[in-house]
Motif scaffolding. Structure first.
Motif, mmCIF file in Angstrom:
data_model
loop_
_atom_site.group_PDB
_atom_site.id
_atom_site.type_symbol
_atom_site.label_atom_id
_atom_site.label_comp_id
_atom_site.label_asym_id
_atom_site.label_seq_id
_atom_site.Cartn_x
_atom_site.Cartn_y
_atom_site.Cartn_z
ATOM 1 N N LEU A 130 1.031 3.917 -3.130
ATOM 2 C CA LEU A 130 0.592 5.302 -2.992
ATOM 3 C C LEU A 130 1.713 6.286 -3.281
ATOM 4 N N GLU A 131 2.917 5.962 -2.859
ATOM 5 C CA GLU A 131 4.051 6.843 -3.136
ATOM 6 C C GLU A 131 4.356 6.882 -4.629
ATOM 7 N N SER A 132 4.260 5.755 -5.311
ATOM 8 C CA SER A 132 4.484 5.731 -6.758
ATOM 9 C C SER A 132 3.420 6.536 -7.487
ATOM 10 N N ILE A 133 2.170 6.434 -7.046
ATOM 11 C CA ILE A 133 1.093 7.217 -7.664
ATOM 12 C C ILE A 133 1.314 8.704 -7.439
ATOM 13 N N ARG A 134 1.763 9.078 -6.231
ATOM 14 C CA ARG A 134 2.018 10.492 -5.934
ATOM 15 C C ARG A 134 3.107 11.052 -6.847
ATOM 16 N N GLY A 152 12.042 11.222 2.164
ATOM 17 C CA GLY A 152 11.975 9.783 1.989
ATOM 18 C C GLY A 152 11.378 9.094 3.209
ATOM 19 N N GLN A 153 11.089 7.812 3.073
ATOM 20 C CA GLN A 153 10.402 7.074 4.125
ATOM 21 C C GLN A 153 11.225 6.978 5.411
ATOM 22 N N ILE A 169 0.824 -1.205 0.000
ATOM 23 C CA ILE A 169 0.000 0.000 0.000
ATOM 24 C C ILE A 169 0.864 1.263 0.000
ATOM 25 N N ILE A 170 1.823 1.359 0.913
ATOM 26 C CA ILE A 170 2.640 2.563 1.013
ATOM 27 C C ILE A 170 3.442 2.791 -0.258
ATOM 28 N N THR A 171 4.068 1.736 -0.767
ATOM 29 C CA THR A 171 4.860 1.865 -1.990
ATOM 30 C C THR A 171 3.984 2.247 -3.175
#
Length: 227
Positions: A26-30, A150-151, A22-24
């Motif tokens: 959403l970050e790629s979509i952003r 970054g994360q 999920i996190i990866t």
């Protein structure tokens, strides 16, 4: 229909990242949206007309098509436009209306309206709806996404750590191709297929192979005798 096409288009752009966590994902979509907004804004800023390049291409094609239509003016605001195969439509420029309904639905002058606009010495590029205006486009795209850290620099949450849901493998091969709308035609598969006719290597007759041949090698190649 329009909402479905937008969803399918967006789903096609995230085809690879949607398999991630999920996190990866959403970050790629952003990041994808941030780059897309930047590219579209930069391209529109370089364009000199009051409309975008895609709308200009549509009008250019309709200008060429409008040469086949003959207009008759009623001396007020109405134009009777007649074209190939006896087709005929009524155009009202002040109302931005054509009885073919294309101008009403798309906001872009149809070829019949463009013929009437040229008869009135007008500019069809200035007769599109305001939603296609270049300044409005740039105003909408002012809502940009800003860069973030970054994360490893994200603050830790105080909540309970959640475990990922259990993966349930469904039977069959997972679908990768988008689901087609019921109104779409499926001609791609039929267009790529080739019709192959097999021949028997024993008797040489088309329509069956050696395993199903009821004759033998060197027999007369008569199709009726092999069925």
């Amino acid at each position: 229909m329009l909402v479905n096409n937008l969803c399918e288009s967006f789903n096609g752009h995230i085809l690879e990242v949607r398999q991630q966590s999920i996190i990866t994902m959403l970050e790629s979509i952003r990041v994808f949206l941030m780059e897309r907004i930047q590219r579209r804004t930069t391209a529109m800023e370089k364009f000199e007309l009051s409309i975008g390049p895609l709308i200009k291409k549509i009008i250019d094609d309709r200008v060429i098509e409008s040469r086949q239509w003959r207009t008759i003016w009623n001396a007020v605001d109405g134009y009777q436009v007649r074209g190939p195969r006896g087709a005929q439509f009524a155009v009202y420029l002040k109302k931005k209306l054509c009885t073919c309904k294309l101008w009403d639905l798309s906001g872009i002058p149809c070829c019949h309206a463009i013929a009437a606009i040229h008869r009135n010495n007008g500019d069809p590029y200035k007769e599109v709806y305001d939603c296609y205006n270049r300044d409005l486009f740039l105003k909408i795209y002012q809502n940009v996404l800003y860069p973030i850290n970054g994360q490893v620099m994200w603050p830790e949450a105080d909540g309970v750590d959640l475990d990922p849901p259990e993966r349930i493998v469904q039977p069959g091969r997972p679908k990768k191709v988008r689901r087609r709308d019921p109104t779409e035609t499926q001609k791609t598969g039929n267009r790529l297929r080739r019709k192959i006719v097999i021949h028997c290597r024993k008797c040489g007759v088309a329509g069956h192979n050696a395993a199903g041949c009821k004759r033998g090698a060197g027999a007369e190649p008569t199709a009726a005798a092999c069925f």
